[in-house]
Scaffold this active site. Structure first.
Site, PDB file in Angstrom:
ATOM      1  N   ASP A   1      11.884   3.406   3.408  1.00 39.82           N
ATOM      2  CA  ASP A   1      11.671   3.976   2.075  1.00 39.82           C
ATOM      3  C   ASP A   1      11.523   5.490   2.111  1.00 39.82           C
ATOM      4  O   ASP A   1      11.420   6.092   3.186  1.00 39.82           O
ATOM      5  CB  ASP A   1      10.449   3.323   1.397  1.00 39.82           C
ATOM      6  CG  ASP A   1       9.270   3.134   2.345  1.00 39.82           C
ATOM      7  OD1 ASP A   1       9.215   3.815   3.389  1.00 39.82           O
ATOM      8  OD2 ASP A   1       8.392   2.315   2.042  1.00 39.82           O
TER       9      ASP A   1
ATOM     10  N   HIS B   1       2.218  -5.118  -0.160  1.00 39.49           N
ATOM     11  CA  HIS B   1       3.602  -4.670  -0.381  1.00 39.49           C
ATOM     12  C   HIS B   1       4.325  -4.410   0.926  1.00 39.49           C
ATOM     13  O   HIS B   1       3.751  -3.951   1.898  1.00 39.49           O
ATOM     14  CB  HIS B   1       3.687  -3.471  -1.347  1.00 39.49           C
ATOM     15  CG  HIS B   1       3.168  -2.169  -0.839  1.00 39.49           C
ATOM     16  ND1 HIS B   1       2.180  -1.468  -1.490  1.00 39.49           N
ATOM     17  CD2 HIS B   1       3.500  -1.410   0.232  1.00 39.49           C
ATOM     18  CE1 HIS B   1       1.935  -0.337  -0.836  1.00 39.49           C
ATOM     19  NE2 HIS B   1       2.723  -0.280   0.214  1.00 39.49           N
TER      20      HIS B   1
ATOM     21  N   GLU C   1       6.327  -3.487  -4.458  1.00 40.37           N
ATOM     22  CA  GLU C   1       4.992  -3.766  -4.970  1.00 40.37           C
ATOM     23  C   GLU C   1       4.912  -5.210  -5.472  1.00 40.37           C
ATOM     24  O   GLU C   1       5.949  -5.877  -5.619  1.00 40.37           O
ATOM     25  CB  GLU C   1       4.694  -2.805  -6.136  1.00 40.37           C
ATOM     26  CG  GLU C   1       4.696  -1.327  -5.733  1.00 40.37           C
ATOM     27  CD  GLU C   1       3.394  -0.882  -5.049  1.00 40.37           C
ATOM     28  OE1 GLU C   1       2.725  -1.725  -4.424  1.00 40.37           O
ATOM     29  OE2 GLU C   1       3.071   0.316  -5.138  1.00 40.37           O
TER      30      GLU C   1
ATOM     31  N   ASP D   1      -2.145  -4.176  -0.946  1.00 39.94           N
ATOM     32  CA  ASP D   1      -1.772  -5.191  -1.934  1.00 39.94           C
ATOM     33  C   ASP D   1      -0.621  -6.068  -1.417  1.00 39.94           C
ATOM     34  O   ASP D   1       0.032  -6.773  -2.180  1.00 39.94           O
ATOM     35  CB  ASP D   1      -1.393  -4.537  -3.269  1.00 39.94           C
ATOM     36  CG  ASP D   1      -0.231  -3.556  -3.144  1.00 39.94           C
ATOM     37  OD1 ASP D   1       0.339  -3.435  -2.028  1.00 39.94           O
ATOM     38  OD2 ASP D   1       0.120  -2.922  -4.157  1.00 39.94           O
TER      39      ASP D   1
HETATM   40  C1  GLP Z   1       3.284   2.916   2.237  1.00 40.48           C
HETATM   41  C2  GLP Z   1       4.665   2.530   2.738  1.00 40.48           C
HETATM   42  C3  GLP Z   1       4.665   1.175   3.393  1.00 40.48           C
HETATM   43  C4  GLP Z   1       3.532   1.088   4.393  1.00 40.48           C
HETATM   44  C5  GLP Z   1       2.236   1.252   3.650  1.00 40.48           C
HETATM   45  C6  GLP Z   1       1.008   1.087   4.525  1.00 40.48           C
HETATM   46  O1  GLP Z   1       3.007   2.466   0.968  1.00 40.48           O
HETATM   47  N1  GLP Z   1       5.639   2.538   1.719  1.00 40.48           N
HETATM   48  O2  GLP Z   1       5.910   0.968   4.025  1.00 40.48           O
HETATM   49  O3  GLP Z   1       3.578  -0.152   5.053  1.00 40.48           O
HETATM   50  O4  GLP Z   1       2.216   2.546   3.089  1.00 40.48           O
HETATM   51  O5  GLP Z   1       0.658   2.281   5.141  1.00 40.48           O
HETATM   52  P1  GLP Z   1      -0.422   2.405   6.270  1.00 40.48           P
HETATM   53  O6  GLP Z   1       0.244   1.929   7.512  1.00 40.48           O
HETATM   54  O7  GLP Z   1      -0.736   3.865   6.332  1.00 40.48           O
HETATM   55  O8  GLP Z   1      -1.577   1.565   5.886  1.00 40.48           O
END
Ligand code: GLP
Length: 264
Positions: free
Chosen positions: A72, A143, A148, A141
């Protein structure tokens, strides 16, 4: 679905980096075709990137014949912005390994035509046939990428709106101001991820315990998009002990018992 419980974050990262390096080496033994690797951003994969870069420097794995597709990218942040996922990937990983620049694919959140950019990305993935392994993390959440809750489990790469929860969670990188977090992102779809041959999700920390339990023990539901992996024939969740806090004792014991039968 295979669930690999490791004692702590470091061990989870070590296990996952070894798994990825092994998959790359195994494919290289069989074919000259590139290894196609899906990649996430976020704090979860940082330890994996660090270890893979160390293994690369030590000559234990090469990325010369690896093609990457990132999950992303925020809409509206230029590459040079220190919170763009382009910047994150180059500074935390690609600058430290031997991957050819042209093998790196990251969605362009600054494209004039965002829909066309997403279609181009899906077509480029398709041009390689299949993604060999998609590494991912999840949000609190549940995702997956920026899919989402209530994003279709059949979704493909597209423009996504971010929930207030995600903007609050990610505001830690934007001076703790959710208003500064972009409201939109480009993201691979849930089905783009589940079409991969293998999927490996990293889930660590107490704050992900609810999401882990829902993804593993709950039903397959668009409310927790990571739960779509339950239908995948080769999905692995690598997690640490703190993330297991909401699993039932039964699940926890069953998972550890099943791991005794695994070879790697
Ligand atoms: C963002 C990204 C996700 C990632 C998530 C969790 O929202 N789009 O791909 O998995 O964060 O991030 P973290 O690993 O910092 O908890």
């Amino acid at each position: 679905m295979r669930v690999v419980i490791q004692q702590d974050y470091d061990k989870m990262c070590e296990w996952s980096a070894n798994y990825i390096a092994n998959a790359i080496r195994e494919k290289a033994k069989k074919t000259d075709k590139p290894f196609v690797l899906g990649l996430p951003t976020g704090s979860s994969p940082l330890g994996v990137y660090k270890r893979l870069a160390e293994m690369n420097k030590a000559g234990k794995v090469s990325f010369k014949n690896v093609v990457t597709f990132n999950m992303d990218e925020y809409v509206g942040l230029p590459r040079e912005h220190d919170q763009s996922y382009w910047y994150f990937m180059w500074s935390n990983f690609f600058d430290h390994i031997d991957i050819p620049k042209e093998n790196v694919n990251i969605l362009n959140g600054m494209a004039d035509d965002l829909e066309a950019e997403c279609a181009r990305y899906e077509a480029k993935i398709a041009s390689y046939g299949v993604i060999d392994l998609f590494l991912g993390g999840i949000g609190v959440d549940g995702h997956l990428a920026f899919n989402e809750p209530f994003t279709s489990l059949g979704s493909r790469t597209g423009v996504r709106g971010l929930t207030s929860d995600t903007k609050i969670a990610n505001s830690r990188f934007f001076g703790y101001d959710p208003e500064k977090v972009p409201s939109y992102a480009l993201s691979v779809g849930v089905a783009t991820v589940t079409d991969s041959k293998e999927v490996l999700l990293l889930i660590n920390g107490h704050h992900k315990a609810r999401a882990l339990a829902a993804s593993v023990e709950g039903g397959v539901t668009q409310k927790w998009t990571a739960s779509a992996l339950q239908l995948h024939p080769a999905a692995i969740i690598a997690c640490d002990e703190p993330a297991c806090g909401e699993l039932t004792v039964d699940t926890y014991k069953f998972v550890l018992d099943m791991e005794k039968n695994e070879r790697l």
